[in-house]
Design a protein around this motif. Structure first.
Motif, PDB file in Angstrom:
ATOM      1  N   ALA A  22      69.721  73.938 -23.820  1.00 58.73           N
ATOM      2  CA  ALA A  22      69.056  74.816 -24.879  1.00 58.73           C
ATOM      3  C   ALA A  22      69.402  74.238 -26.202  1.00 58.73           C
ATOM      4  O   ALA A  22      68.342  74.376 -27.182  1.00 58.73           O
ATOM      5  N   ASP A  23      70.512  73.568 -26.544  1.00 57.42           N
ATOM      6  CA  ASP A  23      70.862  73.161 -28.052  1.00 57.42           C
ATOM      7  C   ASP A  23      69.937  72.123 -28.124  1.00 57.42           C
ATOM      8  O   ASP A  23      69.420  71.800 -29.368  1.00 57.42           O
ATOM      9  N   ARG A  24      69.663  71.003 -27.209  1.00 58.06           N
ATOM     10  CA  ARG A  24      68.921  69.905 -27.482  1.00 58.06           C
ATOM     11  C   ARG A  24      67.595  70.399 -27.665  1.00 58.06           C
ATOM     12  O   ARG A  24      66.659  70.008 -28.799  1.00 58.06           O
ATOM     13  N   LEU A  25      66.784  71.311 -27.093  1.00 55.91           N
ATOM     14  CA  LEU A  25      65.542  72.044 -27.182  1.00 55.91           C
ATOM     15  C   LEU A  25      65.422  72.596 -28.610  1.00 55.91           C
ATOM     16  O   LEU A  25      64.501  72.717 -29.146  1.00 55.91           O
ATOM     17  N   ALA A  26      66.519  73.411 -28.795  1.00 55.56           N
ATOM     18  CA  ALA A  26      66.538  74.069 -30.166  1.00 55.56           C
ATOM     19  C   ALA A  26      66.412  73.147 -31.433  1.00 55.56           C
ATOM     20  O   ALA A  26      65.848  73.717 -32.323  1.00 55.56           O
ATOM     21  N   GLY A  27      67.094  72.058 -31.191  1.00 57.08           N
ATOM     22  CA  GLY A  27      66.834  71.213 -32.105  1.00 57.08           C
ATOM     23  C   GLY A  27      65.701  70.582 -32.329  1.00 57.08           C
ATOM     24  O   GLY A  27      65.310  70.048 -33.579  1.00 57.08           O
ATOM     25  N   LYS A  28      64.726  70.791 -31.346  1.00 62.11           N
ATOM     26  CA  LYS A  28      63.222  70.281 -31.587  1.00 62.11           C
ATOM     27  C   LYS A  28      62.208  71.329 -32.009  1.00 62.11           C
ATOM     28  O   LYS A  28      61.347  71.028 -32.788  1.00 62.11           O
ATOM     29  N   ILE A  29      62.420  72.531 -31.403  1.00 59.27           N
ATOM     30  CA  ILE A  29      61.361  73.515 -31.808  1.00 59.27           C
ATOM     31  C   ILE A  29      62.241  74.891 -32.490  1.00 59.27           C
ATOM     32  O   ILE A  29      61.435  75.677 -32.865  1.00 59.27           O
ATOM     33  N   ARG A  33      63.229  79.951 -30.655  1.00 59.22           N
ATOM     34  CA  ARG A  33      62.150  79.921 -29.596  1.00 59.22           C
ATOM     35  C   ARG A  33      62.559  79.603 -28.378  1.00 59.22           C
ATOM     36  O   ARG A  33      61.790  79.388 -27.441  1.00 59.22           O
ATOM     37  N   VAL A  34      63.872  79.603 -28.138  1.00 58.83           N
ATOM     38  CA  VAL A  34      64.493  79.490 -27.106  1.00 58.83           C
ATOM     39  C   VAL A  34      65.349  80.425 -26.402  1.00 58.83           C
ATOM     40  O   VAL A  34      66.090  81.169 -27.189  1.00 58.83           O
ATOM     41  N   PHE A  35      65.227  80.962 -25.035  1.00 59.03           N
ATOM     42  CA  PHE A  35      65.794  82.147 -24.585  1.00 59.03           C
ATOM     43  C   PHE A  35      66.791  81.503 -23.474  1.00 59.03           C
ATOM     44  O   PHE A  35      66.244  80.714 -22.411  1.00 59.03           O
ATOM     45  N   LEU A  36      67.925  81.891 -23.631  1.00 58.76           N
ATOM     46  CA  LEU A  36      68.972  81.342 -22.718  1.00 58.76           C
ATOM     47  C   LEU A  36      69.634  82.426 -21.904  1.00 58.76           C
ATOM     48  O   LEU A  36      70.522  83.300 -22.764  1.00 58.76           O
ATOM     49  N   PRO A  37      69.375  82.868 -20.738  1.00 55.26           N
ATOM     50  CA  PRO A  37      69.956  83.765 -20.066  1.00 55.26           C
ATOM     51  C   PRO A  37      71.537  83.818 -19.989  1.00 55.26           C
ATOM     52  O   PRO A  37      72.076  82.771 -20.159  1.00 55.26           O
TER      53      PRO A  37
END
Length: 317
Positions: A22-29, A33-37
């Motif tokens: 999630a952290d790697r993806l959040a750095g891009k978008i 925009r990221v949901f982590l249950p």
């Protein structure tokens, strides 16, 4: 773009891996925009009258408005909650990227086609599969005081890091709205789909027989015996999405992965769901009601049946 990270969340190392993704993806978008249950539902500290149902509602709400999913699946025992979420996304025509570091492949027979996962449904609905099965390279010049375990840990960390980075890159390379191979949802039909336990012998199916005896038109899984397991899996998915009812045997330590996926697809498609579990066991967590299955499976089901008599009663409702 709103992205759902589907992951096993009962142990710290699983949550840490998902948080890394999630952290790697959040750095891009961007993090919004990221949901982590578990993280974004505040699962450990959440207080609710029926906590398990509330967690299910929070996750389902997000499943209903996402643009893509990255699901983490490893090994032969796949998390049933993750598989349910994959099925929900697939039936909603949401692209699903499945990431795995499993070094094994699977087949329905000793000489059959090799599959990426134990149940061909996962492979059938995945938009892309990111599989990094080998350890990272060894350190060329390890420090004299470092043990072999330190080096082994580093190689595993490199492997998972490569898999997560590739998953993020694969997501970013998707079209604005990728089209899945599942096709458009069918109209709800009149047949019943019966998913027996894959852990029992193939052949006679008492659940299907009970439904036929009660006058129902019944469809049963094709993927375990089809010449092409993936084609059979897609046929099963289509049959479930267009069924009037799904009767699923959820027995086992966890709901079987393909069964859980079909439950998610049925829920997204408006199909009535009954979970058959003749030997009931429960899980317990702080602040949560006792649960007889994973929350995403338990609260997706309209009925929980524990006997043949209960099945017959449900068939008449």
């Amino acid at each position: 773009m709103s992205v759902y990270i589907a992951h096993r969340l009962f142990a710290a190392h699983d949550r840490a891996l998902a948080a890394d993704l999630a952290d790697r993806l959040a750095g891009k978008i961007g993090p919004d925009r990221v949901f982590l249950p578990f993280c974004d539902t505040d699962e450990e500290d959440l207080v609710a009258e029926v906590k398990g149902r509330r967690l299910f509602e929070l996750d389902r709400d997000r499943l209903g408005r996402l643009d893509a999913m990255i699901a983490i699946l490893h090994g032969p025992s796949l998390d049933d909650g993750v598989c349910m979420e994959i099925g929900y996304a697939a039936a909603s025509d949401v692209p699903v990227i499945v990431v795995s570091t499993d070094f094994q492949t699977y087949s329905m027979t000793e000489t059959g086609a090799h599959l990426e996962f134990p149940d061909p449904l996962i492979q059938a609905v995945a938009t892309q599969i990111v599989r990094v099965p080998k350890l990272g390279p060894p350190t060329l010049s390890p420090a004299p005081d470092q043990s072999r375990f330190h080096g082994f840990r580093a190689r595993n960390a490199a492997q998972t890091g490569a898999a997560l980075d590739e998953a993020v890159d694969t997501l970013l390379a998707l079209p604005d709205r990728s089209t899945l191979r599942t096709g458009s949802p069918s109209d709800i039909g009149t047949h019943m789909y019966v998913e027996a336990s894959p852990y029992t012998a193939w052949g006679r199916d008492p659940l299907a027989e009970a439904c036929v005896d009660a006058g129902h038109t019944v469809m049963v899984p094709q993927r375990f015996t089809a010449t092409s397991p993936v084609a059979g899996a897609l046929a099963d998915l289509t049959a479930v999405r267009s069924a009037a009812r799904l009767l699923a045997d959820v027995s086992g330590p966890e709901t079987p992965p393909g069964t859980a996926l079909l439950i998610g697809a049925a829920l997204a498609s408006g199909v009535r769901i009954a979970a058959f579990q003749p030997r009931v066991t429960f899980t317990h967590a702080h602040g949560r009601e006792p649960n007889w299955r994973n929350l995403m499976v338990q609260y997706a089901a309209d009925a929980h049946l524990d006997s043949g008599e209960a099945v017959l009663s449900w068939l008449t409702v």
